[in-house]
Design an enzyme around this catalytic site. Structure first.
Site, PDB file in Angstrom:
ATOM      1  N   HIS A 136       0.812  -1.224   0.000  1.00  0.00           N
ATOM      2  CA  HIS A 136       0.000   0.000   0.000  1.00  0.00           C
ATOM      3  C   HIS A 136       0.843   1.269   0.000  1.00  0.00           C
ATOM      4  O   HIS A 136       0.335   2.352  -0.280  1.00  0.00           O
ATOM      5  CB  HIS A 136      -0.942   0.021   1.217  1.00  0.00           C
ATOM      6  CG  HIS A 136      -2.140  -0.864   1.042  1.00  0.00           C
ATOM      7  ND1 HIS A 136      -2.119  -2.207   1.304  1.00  0.00           N
ATOM      8  CD2 HIS A 136      -3.391  -0.581   0.607  1.00  0.00           C
ATOM      9  CE1 HIS A 136      -3.307  -2.725   1.055  1.00  0.00           C
ATOM     10  NE2 HIS A 136      -4.104  -1.768   0.626  1.00  0.00           N
ATOM     11  N   GLY A 137       2.102   1.168   0.335  1.00  0.00           N
ATOM     12  CA  GLY A 137       2.946   2.360   0.355  1.00  0.00           C
ATOM     13  C   GLY A 137       4.307   2.012   0.905  1.00  0.00           C
ATOM     14  O   GLY A 137       4.477   0.989   1.575  1.00  0.00           O
TER      15      GLY A 137
END
Lengths: 418, 475
Positions: free
Chosen positions: B326-327
């Site tokens: 996600h990041g």
């Protein structure tokens, strides 16, 4: 398999929608593509002929270049963005909204638009603005005076009736307070129009509902006050007998519903409504030579109405295209010199001002021998150092609270850095 | 290139559709055209990285071919190389700054990390590529002889930006043969329009609100701290934003794919109605969690008997990687860790299987997910901490906020619609209508539903034209 069953289950609904969708979609394509197609094809031709489209692998290359260009062409060249503005305004109004475009504009209880500001933070550069004006003052010869004129804020704490909780820009007025204080400590003469008889004028007299600038009437009053102050403070003989300031020497024409200001143009007239525009013009004799710095050598000569008023700004097919405020001096970007042929020996004024001071400049012209006005950032504006080679009786720096920014003071700062 | 743009809607989509159906006499030609269009759309959006995508296509096509023909021992080596190269590209583009940050902790001089713009869709097509190689390695699917198939599988424009992920086997079958069906086309149009409406009228509008509030949280230390009610309001609208942005995008992807004769899997199943965090992740971004289950969790678990230690280890690895997917920063590791702890707890206490106290469990799930969303959105560990403090009212912040009331008042219609339709309300209405014997009611619904959607589609177009959209990305 399951999804196929679902496809069949809603067949009638889907087919009906597809027909409706096709009608809307094809209409949109028909509306958008004829205007945008030449530009789109040009962008695609440029992109495909450049080897970069597929072959360059540059991590620092700005993304979305081709797409951005295409999207801009589709939105602007096609004209559908402008055409849909009023529909958007209607949707906002139907939802009974008092804000639009993510709180960019907020409508108060009286229907006046205000700029929104979610994060009210003080301008940390205010001391620098004041110092830049002090340096400018130090460079001026002794006989030239420097006066800072601060116009009135649109939002007045405790007076403007904004619905509770709306993040209206309150900071500009506070920044103007801080700026006036900083200028005072730096020894700069200031004229704060908030503390003049303008404070007794009604909001309808002072401001348009749809425009960030003040009304022509307010600008005329500011001109009257300014002339009085210049005479009292600096003994300038601008209007010794008071005839130029006398309202009876002017004709006032009202154009109902003609004004859709800069904020109204952005929000759409259905959301903002429209204003009446008033045009004030002298009915005494005037004669000027006007030269724009962007077109040097082309001098226009004539009366106030012939060279300082641009009635073409009041004639356009749509409200969106009308620019009534540009009726004075003809543009929002001003860099021009006005010589008064009827008063060759009068005072000489350099006005570095925001666009809202364009009518003030026009009204000052009959009282001075020369008025030069420059809006910082205007195309063709000469460097301030070049303007200061001339002799001036007074240099006026004039700005409303919302315009007191680094961009504005960059111009006055430029001379002290040379 | 976003689907909710005039360029896509009025320029590319009609051109691609028109030529696609002109090539109806040959499925192969249609595939080639879709691949060309996908690469062009990708290049027009992020021009430099089309080469990276093309390289990935060729690399995975070749590696799968080699793997299929290789002896069992070298097969594994080839798979390892293929996966390392795929992950290497992802790491170079996405995780280099984070790796530099970690290296900085252990090295005396900080390494110089070049700034790289993350290629759109890289996280998704890398997973698709690894899935393809693993499927071929396992013998679950045959490698494609024709690179166009692999190219289309990885770059098919409806799904390249944000999924849904589809297995190579399912995609390959559809690429080889598919027939035109008016029913499918019309269903695709309906689904696409529904997704556009969700993205533009709900997702993007909530995004503008959430951005204002989360930015306020970040700036708060210089000004007034975020009041409690506004912090909760911001979290609510962010939860709605992320749902409508993503599920709207999935609807558009599924709809577009259906217009070209493809079936893509569903990706969302009313996740906010879940009664456990485990259940939430079975309903949220379904194909992503399924990918991690299929290609990571199960191989790690192996065929032997599993014990609790192995389960804990496997869950930890999977959730750390889901977090990092996600990041690329520490906050995302905490994001993964948060859900790991909750899922582990539910696993051992059997909470996700219980049918008791449904409403209490729904509230618990919602609060747990909202806490996770703070980590995802706040923009750093420090900002996350501040946001939690603001939520709890322990940051010298006020409780009530008239700004929150204004935001609620101004967006009341959309917020109510957003909450209602994030729950299976529409489904219930449809069940109700279908269960009645009244033909009139069914006919009225069949007419009103398309009319309503068409009206909302027109409103969405007006919003798009006025540029009132967010530029939110999930990955």
């Amino acid at each position: 398999m399951e999804s196929r069953v679902i496809f069949l289950k809603h067949l009638h609904r889907n087919l009906l929608f597809s027909a409706l969708f096709a009608a809307v979609w094809l209409s949109l394509i028909a509306m958008a593509t004829p205007g945008a197609l030449p530009g789109v094809l040009q962008i695609l031709r440029d992109s495909l002929s450049a080897p970069g489209l597929f072959l360059s692998l540059s991590p620092t290359h700005p993304p979305d270049e081709v797409y951005d260009a295409l999207e801009s062409e589709m939105l602007h060249a096609s004209g559908i963005r402008n055409d849909s503005k009023e529909l958007f305004a209607a949707l906002q109004t139907a939802q009974q909204k008092n804000e639009t475009r993510n709180y960019l504009y907020i409508k108060d209880r009286d229907g006046f638009l205000h700029k929104g500001n979610f994060y009210q933070s003080p301008d940390g550069l205010i001391a620098n603005y004041a110092k830049s004006l002090r340096r400018l003052q130090e460079q001026l010869p002794d006989e030239t005076r420097l006066l800072f004129v601060g116009a009135l804020p649109r939002y007045v704490e405790g007076e403007t009736s904004v619905y509770s909780g709306y993040p209206v820009d309150r900071q500009s007025a506070r920044n103007m307070d801080a700026l006036q204080l900083a200028l005072f400590s730096n020894g700069i003469d200031t004229l704060d129009l908030r503390y003049t008889r303008m404070s007794r004028m009604s909001r309808e007299e002072l401001f348009y509902r749809t425009d960030s600038k003040w009304t022509t009437q307010a600008a005329f009053t500011a001109f009257q006050i300014l002339v009085g102050e210049l005479e009292t403070r600096y003994d300038l003989r601008l209007d010794p007998d008071g005839t130029i300031r006398d309202p009876s020497g002017y004709t006032r024409s009202i154009f109902p519903g003609l004004m859709l200001g800069d904020m109204g143009k952005s929000t759409g007239a259905i959301f903002s409504g429209t204003d009446d525009f008033s045009l004030i013009e002298p009915n005494f004799e005037t004669a000027f030579d006007v030269e724009s710095y962007s077109r040097p050598g082309r001098v226009s000569s004539g009366s106030f109405q012939e060279v300082l008023l641009f009635e073409s700004a009041l004639n356009a097919p749509t409200l969106q295209e009308l620019k009534p405020f540009s009726a004075y001096l003809g543009s929002s970007q001003i860099a021009m010199r006005i010589d008064n042929r009827l008063n060759r020996d009068g005072p000489r004024i350099l006005l570095i001002g925001d666009t809202s001071f364009a009518p003030v400049c026009a009204f000052l012209a009959p009282a001075a021998s020369r008025v030069t006005m420059v809006t910082p950032g205007a195309s063709g504006a000469p460097p301030l150092s070049q303007l200061l080679e001339e002799t001036w009786d007074v240099v006026i720096v004039a700005v409303p609270p919302s315009g007191a920014s680094a961009d504005f003071f960059q111009y006055t700062d430029s001379v002290s850095k040379q | 290139m976003p689907f909710s743009s005039m360029t896509f809607l009025l320029l590319f989509l009609p051109c691609v559709l028109l030529l696609y159906y002109l090539f109806s006499f040959s499925t192969q030609l249609q595939n080639v055209w879709l691949l060309a269009a996908s690469l062009f759309i990708y290049a027009a959006g992020q021009k430099g990285y089309a080469l990276l995508l093309t390289g990935s296509i060729l690399w995975n096509w070749l590696m799968a071919l080699f793997m299929e023909r290789a002896a069992p021992r070298s097969k594994k080596a080839l798979l390892t190389v293929a996966v390392i190269v795929n992950l290497g590209a992802l790491a170079a583009c996405k995780y280099l700054p984070f790796l530099g940050e970690i290296a900085d902790l252990f090295m005396s001089t900080a390494p110089v990390i070049p700034h790289i713009v993350l290629p759109v869709g890289l996280s998704f097509y890398t997973l698709q590529a690894i899935g393809y190689c693993v499927d071929v390695y396992r013998g679950d699917a045959k490698a494609a002889r024709n690179p166009v198939y692999v190219g289309l599988h990885l770059s098919f424009f409806p799904k390249i930006i944000a999924g849904p992920l589809i297995s190579w086997g399912d995609m390959a079958a559809q690429m080889r043969s598919r027939k035109f069906q008016a029913a499918r086309l019309s269903a695709g149009v309906y689904r696409f329009a529904l997704g556009l409406v969700k993205k533009v009228l709900l997702g993007s509008q909530f995004a503008l609100l959430a951005d204002n509030i989360f930015n306020w949280n970040s700036m708060g230390r210089f000004q007034v701290e975020l009041p409690v009610t506004l912090a909760w309001f911001g979290l609510l609208v962010f939860a709605l934003q992320i749902y409508y942005e993503l599920s709207g995008f999935t609807d558009m992807a599924i709809g577009l794919a259906a217009m070209f004769g493809f079936d893509l899997p569903e990706n969302f199943d009313y996740p906010y109605a879940a009664t456990s965090v485990t259940g939430f992740w079975r309903r949220w971004n379904i194909t992503l969690t399924a990918w991690f289950r299929q290609y990571l969790y199960r191989p790690m678990s192996g065929r032997g008997a599993s014990n609790n230690d192995i389960t804990v280890r496997n869950l930890l690895v999977v959730w750390a990687l889901i977090g990092l997917w996600h990041g690329s920063d520490w906050t995302m590791l905490f994001f993964g860790a948060w859900f790991f702890v909750l899922i582990l707890m539910e696993h051992f206490f059997g909470l996700h299987e219980s049918d008791r106290m449904i409403w209490l469990r729904r509230i618990y799930t919602l609060l747990a997910v909202l806490a996770g969303w703070v980590l995802l959105r706040a923009g750093g560990l420090y900002e996350t901490g501040r946001y939690f403090m603001n939520l709890a009212g322990v940051n010298n912040n006020a409780f009530l906020s008239d700004v929150a009331l204004v935001l609620l008042r101004e967006n009341f219609l959309w917020i109510v619609a957003g909450i209602l339709f994030s729950l299976p309300v529409g489904q219930s209405i449809e069940h109700f209508v279908q269960s009645r014997d009244s033909t009139l009611l069914k006919t009225a619904c069949n007419i009103l539903q398309p009319l309503l959607l068409c009206g909302l589609f027109i409103v969405s177009i007006i919003y798009m034209l006025q540029g009132n959209l967010s530029t939110f990305t999930y990955f």
